[in-house]
Design an enzyme around this catalytic site. Structure first.
Site, mmCIF file in Angstrom:
data_model
loop_
_atom_site.group_PDB
_atom_site.id
_atom_site.type_symbol
_atom_site.label_atom_id
_atom_site.label_comp_id
_atom_site.label_asym_id
_atom_site.label_seq_id
_atom_site.Cartn_x
_atom_site.Cartn_y
_atom_site.Cartn_z
ATOM 1 N N GLN A 1 0.855 -1.298 0.004
ATOM 2 C CA GLN A 1 0.039 0.066 -0.097
ATOM 3 C C GLN A 1 0.751 1.297 -0.071
ATOM 4 O OE1 GLN A 1 -2.962 -0.074 3.316
ATOM 5 N NE2 GLN A 1 -4.366 -0.545 1.479
ATOM 6 N N TYR B 1 -1.696 4.067 -0.982
ATOM 7 C CA TYR B 1 -2.493 4.278 -0.347
ATOM 8 C C TYR B 1 -2.032 4.870 1.071
ATOM 9 C CZ TYR B 1 -6.812 2.990 2.649
ATOM 10 O OH TYR B 1 -8.005 3.097 3.529
HETATM 11 N N1 CAA Z 1 4.516 -8.461 4.945
HETATM 12 C C1 CAA Z 1 5.782 -9.191 4.447
HETATM 13 N N2 CAA Z 1 5.499 -9.869 3.347
HETATM 14 C C2 CAA Z 1 4.453 -9.976 2.718
HETATM 15 C C3 CAA Z 1 3.093 -9.476 3.509
HETATM 16 C C4 CAA Z 1 3.413 -8.599 4.573
HETATM 17 N N3 CAA Z 1 2.202 -8.033 4.927
HETATM 18 N N4 CAA Z 1 2.074 -9.758 2.643
HETATM 19 C C5 CAA Z 1 2.637 -10.475 1.510
HETATM 20 N N5 CAA Z 1 4.001 -10.745 1.779
HETATM 21 C C6 CAA Z 1 4.978 -11.445 0.879
HETATM 22 C C7 CAA Z 1 4.750 -12.921 0.640
HETATM 23 O O1 CAA Z 1 4.609 -13.615 1.625
HETATM 24 C C8 CAA Z 1 5.235 -13.195 -0.805
HETATM 25 O O2 CAA Z 1 6.668 -13.689 -0.253
HETATM 26 P P1 CAA Z 1 7.374 -14.815 -1.123
HETATM 27 O O3 CAA Z 1 7.520 -14.142 -2.452
HETATM 28 O O4 CAA Z 1 8.532 -14.986 -0.200
HETATM 29 O O5 CAA Z 1 6.515 -16.016 -0.874
HETATM 30 C C9 CAA Z 1 5.646 -11.738 -1.274
HETATM 31 O O6 CAA Z 1 5.231 -10.885 -0.085
HETATM 32 C C10 CAA Z 1 4.938 -11.362 -2.487
HETATM 33 O O7 CAA Z 1 3.564 -11.842 -2.085
HETATM 34 P P2 CAA Z 1 2.501 -12.135 -3.353
HETATM 35 O O8 CAA Z 1 3.266 -12.858 -4.630
HETATM 36 O O9 CAA Z 1 1.329 -13.067 -2.809
HETATM 37 O O10 CAA Z 1 2.114 -10.729 -4.019
HETATM 38 P P3 CAA Z 1 0.865 -10.250 -4.740
HETATM 39 O O11 CAA Z 1 1.464 -9.311 -6.142
HETATM 40 O O12 CAA Z 1 0.085 -11.520 -5.085
HETATM 41 O O13 CAA Z 1 0.388 -9.309 -3.774
HETATM 42 C C11 CAA Z 1 -1.183 -8.605 -1.830
HETATM 43 C C12 CAA Z 1 -0.717 -9.923 -2.926
HETATM 44 C C13 CAA Z 1 -1.629 -7.560 -2.847
HETATM 45 C C14 CAA Z 1 0.157 -7.875 -0.973
HETATM 46 C C15 CAA Z 1 -2.171 -9.356 -0.904
HETATM 47 O O14 CAA Z 1 -1.504 -10.140 0.045
HETATM 48 C C16 CAA Z 1 -2.966 -8.148 -0.156
HETATM 49 O O15 CAA Z 1 -4.030 -7.638 -0.666
HETATM 50 N N6 CAA Z 1 -2.377 -7.810 0.990
HETATM 51 C C17 CAA Z 1 -3.223 -6.823 1.931
HETATM 52 C C18 CAA Z 1 -2.842 -5.453 1.916
HETATM 53 C C19 CAA Z 1 -3.571 -4.910 2.917
HETATM 54 O O16 CAA Z 1 -3.531 -5.130 4.127
HETATM 55 N N7 CAA Z 1 -4.503 -3.964 2.416
HETATM 56 C C20 CAA Z 1 -5.341 -3.234 3.120
HETATM 57 C C21 CAA Z 1 -6.844 -3.237 2.670
HETATM 58 S S1 CAA Z 1 -8.045 -2.479 3.627
HETATM 59 C C22 CAA Z 1 -7.588 -0.930 3.627
HETATM 60 O O17 CAA Z 1 -6.911 -0.336 2.898
HETATM 61 C C23 CAA Z 1 -8.561 -0.309 4.632
HETATM 62 C C24 CAA Z 1 -7.763 0.553 5.743
HETATM 63 O O18 CAA Z 1 -7.453 1.598 5.649
HETATM 64 C C25 CAA Z 1 -7.236 -0.389 6.915
#
Ligand code: CAA
Length: 240
Positions: free
Chosen positions: A144, A147
């Site tokens: 993010q 964001y």
């Molecule tokens: N911390 C550290 N590492 C992380 C992580 C985190 N939080 N999340 C994912 N990773 C790692 C994964 O484990 C992966 O590692 P490996 O390659 O070693 O396995 C690497 O990062 C890449 O992950 P992906 O290949 O799965 O990445 P992607 O391109 O498919 O993206 C994502 C996935 C977008 C990150 C998804 O996990 C996601 O949506 N995460 C949530 C993000 C979040 O919290 N958003 C908040 C939304 S709600 C909101 O915004 C409202 C508010 O104000 C609170």
């Protein structure tokens, strides 16, 4: 005297709860929406709250929309800049488009919403500006960068506006919700969402109404000395 309130993104999610709570406090409320006509019509049918369609990322559209709201409901006393979007993706995969979409809606959208109502608030010597920021503007969040930049920017906006508006009876404050049970959070992959909930000492997501209650407090006439502040409502997930 009934106050008039504008809530951007006010027909769904946290915004819908805010619109309803302000109406329950006796305000005349206008809620904006960007595109989901069906949800907006259902919201108006359910609540009697007027909805207006415009894109907060566009200054001219926002200004024209605000003029229409003021012609319909009267001068805006309370503005809640709530509309926001996510384009979550790790930074190395983030496109310039994903960066700009979020900046334009979440950050420039706050400018576009507050700037047209600010002169009237100054003239009338009363105003309440409430910006819905996020826990992720305080702590940052994996995937993010866009964001979190906008939500941290919100805090700079309210701290600056608070200083400019204080002598004119205008307050500007931010609320930083944690993870709240809305479509935005439900869009996060289930496994990731479960791991987020595990990090919340309260052991649950927040409810939109819990954010709306913060808004009605900040919007009230007697909250006039609360200015430039940030209310965190996150179930003890993060402390500033
Ligand atoms: N911390 C550290 N590492 C992380 C992580 C985190 N939080 N999340 C994912 N990773 C790692 C994964 O484990 C992966 O590692 P490996 O390659 O070693 O396995 C690497 O990062 C890449 O992950 P992906 O290949 O799965 O990445 P992607 O391109 O498919 O993206 C994502 C996935 C977008 C990150 C998804 O996990 C996601 O949506 N995460 C949530 C993000 C979040 O919290 N958003 C908040 C939304 S709600 C909101 O915004 C409202 C508010 O104000 C609170």
């Amino acid at each position: 005297m009934a106050r008039t309130a504008l809530v951007t993104g006010g027909s769904r999610g946290i915004g819908a709860a805010i619109s309803k709570a302000l109406k329950a406090e006796g305000c005349n409320v206008a809620a904006t929406f960007a595109g989901n006509e069906e949800a907006a019509a259902a919201f108006t049918a359910e609540t009697g709250i007027a909805t207006y369609k415009w894109n907060v990322a566009d200054y001219d559209e926002s200004k024209a929309g605000i003029e229409k709201v003021e012609a319909d409901l009267g001068p805006i006393d309370i503005v809640v800049a709530n509309a926001g979007i996510t384009r979550d993706v790790p930074f190395h995969k983030m496109t310039p488009q994903q960066w700009h979409d979020v900046i334009d809606t979440n950050l420039t959208g706050v400018f576009n919403t507050v700037h047209p109502v600010w002169p009237g608030m100054r003239e009338r010597k009363f105003g309440r500006v409430i910006v819905i920021s996020s826990i992720n503007g305080q702590k940052g969040q994996f995937a993010q960068v866009n964001y979190a930049a906008t939500k941290a920017g919100d805090l700079g906006i309210v701290k600056s506006l608070a200083q400019e508006g204080a002598r004119a009876g205008i307050t500007a404050n931010a609320i930083c919700p944690g993870y709240i049970a809305t479509e935005m959070v439900m869009a996060v992959p289930e496994k990731v969402r479960d791991s987020i909930i595990a990090q919340i000492p309260a052991g649950r997501l927040g409810e939109p109404e819990e954010i709306a209650r913060c808004v009605t407090f900040l919007a009230s006439d007697d909250a006039g000395f609360v200015n430039g502040s940030t209310i965190s409502a996150n179930g003890a997930q993060f402390f500033v």
